[in-house]
Scaffold this motif. Structure first.
Motif, mmCIF file in Angstrom:
data_model
loop_
_atom_site.group_PDB
_atom_site.id
_atom_site.type_symbol
_atom_site.label_atom_id
_atom_site.label_comp_id
_atom_site.label_asym_id
_atom_site.label_seq_id
_atom_site.Cartn_x
_atom_site.Cartn_y
_atom_site.Cartn_z
ATOM 1 N N ASN A 11 0.825 -1.222 0.000
ATOM 2 C CA ASN A 11 0.000 0.000 0.000
ATOM 3 C C ASN A 11 0.856 1.266 0.000
ATOM 4 O O ASN A 11 0.791 2.075 0.917
ATOM 5 N N GLU A 12 1.674 1.420 -0.998
ATOM 6 C CA GLU A 12 2.600 2.552 -1.029
ATOM 7 C C GLU A 12 2.281 3.548 -2.135
ATOM 8 O O GLU A 12 3.157 4.258 -2.606
ATOM 9 N N GLU A 13 1.022 3.610 -2.573
ATOM 10 C CA GLU A 13 0.703 4.510 -3.699
ATOM 11 C C GLU A 13 1.136 5.953 -3.430
ATOM 12 O O GLU A 13 1.496 6.674 -4.339
ATOM 13 N N GLU A 14 1.110 6.352 -2.140
ATOM 14 C CA GLU A 14 1.437 7.743 -1.834
ATOM 15 C C GLU A 14 2.935 8.013 -1.892
ATOM 16 O O GLU A 14 3.353 9.122 -2.196
ATOM 17 N N SER A 15 3.755 7.013 -1.561
ATOM 18 C CA SER A 15 5.198 7.279 -1.535
ATOM 19 C C SER A 15 5.893 6.949 -2.856
ATOM 20 O O SER A 15 6.987 7.445 -3.115
ATOM 21 N N LEU A 16 5.269 6.093 -3.671
ATOM 22 C CA LEU A 16 5.948 5.642 -4.889
ATOM 23 C C LEU A 16 6.436 6.760 -5.817
ATOM 24 O O LEU A 16 7.578 6.698 -6.281
ATOM 25 N N ASP A 41 5.232 -6.089 -5.053
ATOM 26 C CA ASP A 41 3.941 -5.650 -4.528
ATOM 27 C C ASP A 41 3.421 -6.741 -3.598
ATOM 28 O O ASP A 41 3.004 -7.804 -4.042
ATOM 29 N N ASP A 42 3.480 -6.458 -2.309
ATOM 30 C CA ASP A 42 3.146 -7.454 -1.295
ATOM 31 C C ASP A 42 1.636 -7.454 -1.022
ATOM 32 O O ASP A 42 1.204 -7.162 0.090
ATOM 33 N N GLY A 43 0.860 -7.749 -2.048
ATOM 34 C CA GLY A 43 -0.592 -7.821 -1.877
ATOM 35 C C GLY A 43 -1.236 -6.497 -1.509
ATOM 36 O O GLY A 43 -2.149 -6.462 -0.677
ATOM 37 N N SER A 44 -0.799 -5.415 -2.120
ATOM 38 C CA SER A 44 -1.367 -4.096 -1.803
ATOM 39 C C SER A 44 -2.829 -4.032 -2.201
ATOM 40 O O SER A 44 -3.251 -4.654 -3.180
ATOM 41 N N ASP A 46 -4.288 -0.956 -2.562
ATOM 42 C CA ASP A 46 -4.499 0.341 -3.211
ATOM 43 C C ASP A 46 -3.979 0.288 -4.665
ATOM 44 O O ASP A 46 -3.899 -0.781 -5.253
ATOM 45 N N ASN A 47 -3.581 1.429 -5.190
ATOM 46 C CA ASN A 47 -3.185 1.469 -6.598
ATOM 47 C C ASN A 47 -1.721 1.149 -6.859
ATOM 48 O O ASN A 47 -1.219 1.410 -7.959
ATOM 49 N N THR A 48 -1.031 0.595 -5.867
ATOM 50 C CA THR A 48 0.401 0.339 -6.024
ATOM 51 C C THR A 48 0.718 -0.428 -7.309
ATOM 52 O O THR A 48 1.554 0.003 -8.105
ATOM 53 N N LEU A 49 0.013 -1.542 -7.525
ATOM 54 C CA LEU A 49 0.317 -2.369 -8.691
ATOM 55 C C LEU A 49 0.060 -1.619 -9.997
ATOM 56 O O LEU A 49 0.846 -1.685 -10.939
ATOM 57 N N LYS A 50 -1.049 -0.877 -10.004
ATOM 58 C CA LYS A 50 -1.390 -0.118 -11.198
ATOM 59 C C LYS A 50 -0.264 0.873 -11.545
ATOM 60 O O LYS A 50 0.140 1.014 -12.696
ATOM 61 N N MET A 51 0.243 1.525 -10.505
ATOM 62 C CA MET A 51 1.312 2.495 -10.720
ATOM 63 C C MET A 51 2.580 1.808 -11.203
ATOM 64 O O MET A 51 3.262 2.297 -12.106
ATOM 65 N N LEU A 52 2.871 0.646 -10.625
ATOM 66 C CA LEU A 52 4.075 -0.076 -11.043
ATOM 67 C C LEU A 52 3.982 -0.453 -12.517
ATOM 68 O O LEU A 52 4.945 -0.363 -13.262
ATOM 69 N N LYS A 53 2.770 -0.857 -12.929
ATOM 70 C CA LYS A 53 2.587 -1.237 -14.335
ATOM 71 C C LYS A 53 2.825 -0.042 -15.248
ATOM 72 O O LYS A 53 3.398 -0.178 -16.329
ATOM 73 N N GLU A 54 2.363 1.123 -14.777
ATOM 74 C CA GLU A 54 2.583 2.334 -15.573
ATOM 75 C C GLU A 54 4.073 2.644 -15.713
ATOM 76 O O GLU A 54 4.561 2.933 -16.800
ATOM 77 N N TYR A 55 4.784 2.551 -14.596
ATOM 78 C CA TYR A 55 6.229 2.797 -14.647
ATOM 79 C C TYR A 55 6.889 1.819 -15.615
ATOM 80 O O TYR A 55 7.744 2.188 -16.413
ATOM 81 N N GLU A 196 21.206 9.845 9.721
ATOM 82 C CA GLU A 196 20.137 10.376 10.559
ATOM 83 C C GLU A 196 18.797 9.824 10.090
ATOM 84 O O GLU A 196 18.568 9.706 8.891
ATOM 85 N N ASN A 197 17.937 9.525 11.042
ATOM 86 C CA ASN A 197 16.627 8.991 10.672
ATOM 87 C C ASN A 197 15.863 9.959 9.765
ATOM 88 O O ASN A 197 15.910 11.167 9.940
ATOM 89 N N VAL A 198 15.187 9.385 8.782
ATOM 90 C CA VAL A 198 14.369 10.191 7.882
ATOM 91 C C VAL A 198 12.933 9.739 8.091
ATOM 92 O O VAL A 198 12.689 8.544 8.228
ATOM 93 N N GLU A 199 12.005 10.667 8.109
ATOM 94 C CA GLU A 199 10.620 10.241 8.268
ATOM 95 C C GLU A 199 10.021 9.838 6.921
ATOM 96 O O GLU A 199 10.470 10.267 5.878
ATOM 97 N N ARG A 200 9.027 8.985 6.997
ATOM 98 C CA ARG A 200 8.286 8.529 5.838
ATOM 99 C C ARG A 200 7.826 9.699 4.966
ATOM 100 O O ARG A 200 7.364 10.697 5.502
ATOM 101 N N VAL A 201 7.930 9.619 3.618
ATOM 102 C CA VAL A 201 7.441 10.729 2.800
ATOM 103 C C VAL A 201 5.943 10.869 2.876
ATOM 104 O O VAL A 201 5.399 11.966 2.886
ATOM 105 N N ALA A 202 5.260 9.730 2.874
ATOM 106 C CA ALA A 202 3.795 9.783 2.879
ATOM 107 C C ALA A 202 3.264 8.491 3.471
ATOM 108 O O ALA A 202 3.989 7.519 3.615
ATOM 109 N N GLY A 203 1.983 8.500 3.818
ATOM 110 C CA GLY A 203 1.363 7.287 4.344
ATOM 111 C C GLY A 203 1.830 6.987 5.758
ATOM 112 O O GLY A 203 2.492 7.794 6.391
ATOM 113 N N GLU A 204 1.454 5.797 6.223
ATOM 114 C CA GLU A 204 1.778 5.420 7.594
ATOM 115 C C GLU A 204 2.598 4.158 7.626
ATOM 116 O O GLU A 204 2.606 3.397 6.675
ATOM 117 N N SER A 205 3.279 3.943 8.769
ATOM 118 C CA SER A 205 4.040 2.716 8.935
ATOM 119 C C SER A 205 3.106 1.515 8.787
ATOM 120 O O SER A 205 1.987 1.538 9.269
#
Ligand code: UDP
Ligand code: MG
Length: 314
Positions: A11-16, A41-44, A46-55, A196-205
């Motif tokens: 479920n990484e559509e927001e960070s991809l 794609d670990d069984g997402s 959301d649109n993760t797979l769709k986006m990967l296909k586009e890439y 140094e730790n970086v926070e997630r760009v988007a979405g949640e852990s």
């Protein structure tokens, strides 16, 4: 020379988008190398797979494996290792917490020839819930003490390695996987790169507290038999204690007769010993359940969709 980047996505559509741009930028600065972006794609849902296909449509370097359900990050990484074709392979989170911008520096260290892998460790944990940092620190300390592998505090799964090391990881085909332990167990020379730790760009852990707790139990049971030793040592301790207690009771009865008294203490002892027994049985059960899972030899992941030609299924 080719570098494969293994990127587990759940479920990484927001960070991809941010990640993909960042990787493209780094790749431009590393012209010497060819890249393979292996997204898992670990069984997402959301649109993760769709986006990967586009890439993948516009970029030949993009490969994806899509699982039939959520198998967990460990399975996703393993699928990546089994299918990566690069001379060098790196695992990288999809949320930019493993900054792609570190890659040139990591590659430089590997090129030096002295190290087989460059691993990263966070020296800070800001932005993470305090309670989570506390338990994570405790876990790494405990692991260091009781297991046969040393795990550096703050160690991430983000690392770059040589083909030889990847082949060693693929050969570790246990079902109960704990990569940090596996990386340590197979040996090789590792350079630890602090950042140094970086926070997630988007979405949640994607890890809940319970998921992490279960994962850390997997780590301990997979790489240590100390819990079993605790079980047997407490068995020995209580046997010893009961011999002394018997002597005391016996001598007391001989000297002072046997007035019927003391059932509260009897109940206490019974409860305590029963508790310890159940605790030890529980520990045993944990190991047995792992043996059970290993012995079934179920596949570690099921691929439903991919644009790779010869996929390795394990
Ligand atoms: N992830 C995955 N399967 C899961 C959980 C997580 O593939 O069941 C991926 C997730 O998409 C991310 C990486 O593993 O790329 C790390 O997850 P996350 O950022 O949620 O963990 P944290 O950084 O909070 O430890
Ligand atoms: Mg993260």
């Amino acid at each position: 020379m080719k570098i494969s980047l293994i990127i587990p996505c759940y479920n990484e559509e927001e960070s991809l988008p941010a990640l993909y741009t960042a990787i493209q930028d780094v790749a431009k600065t590393m012209k010497k190398y060819e890249f393979e972006l292996l997204f898992i794609d670990d069984g997402s849902k959301d649109n993760t797979l769709k986006m990967l296909k586009e890439y993948a449509e516009s970029d030949k370097r993009v490969k994806y494996l899509s699982f039939s359900r959520n198998f967990g990050k460990e399975s996703a990484m393993y699928a990546g290792f089994c299918n990566a074709t690069g001379d060098f392979v790196a695992v990288m989170d999809a949320d930019m917490q493993d900054p792609p911008s570190l890659l040139p520096q990591m590659m430089e260290i590997i090129e030096g020839g002295e190290y087989d892998s460059v691993a990263t460790r966070r020296v800070t944990r800001q932005g993470e819930p305090k309670i989570r940092s506390f338990f994570a620190r405790g876990f790494y300390k405990l692991m260091g003490k009781i297991s046969d592998v040393d795990i550096v505090d703050g160690a991430r799964d983000f690392r770059l390695m040589t083909r030889a090391m990847v082949d060693a990881i693929v050969s570790m085909n246990e079902v109960n996987r704990f990569s940090k332990g596996i990386f340590g167990w197979i040996g090789f020379r590792t350079y630890w790169l602090p950042y140094e730790n970086v926070e997630r760009v988007a979405g949640e852990s994607k890890w809940s507290f319970w998921k992490l707790l279960k994962y850390s139990m997997d780590g301990i049971i997979g790489f240590s038999d100390t819990p079993l030793k605790i079980a047997s040592w407490s068995g020995i301790f209580f046997t010893f204690l009961s011999v002394i207690a018997m002597l005391v009771v016996f001598i007391k009865a001989l000297a002072f007769g046997d007035p019927v008294a003391g059932w509260p203490s009897t109940i206490c002892i019974i409860l305590l010993v029963a508790g310890v027994q159940l605790f030890c049985l529980g520990i045993m059960g944990q190991y047995i359940s792992k043996i059970f899972r290993e012995s079934k030899r179920r596949p570690q992941y099921i691929i439903k969709d991919t644009n790779k030609k010869d996929v390795v299924r394990k």
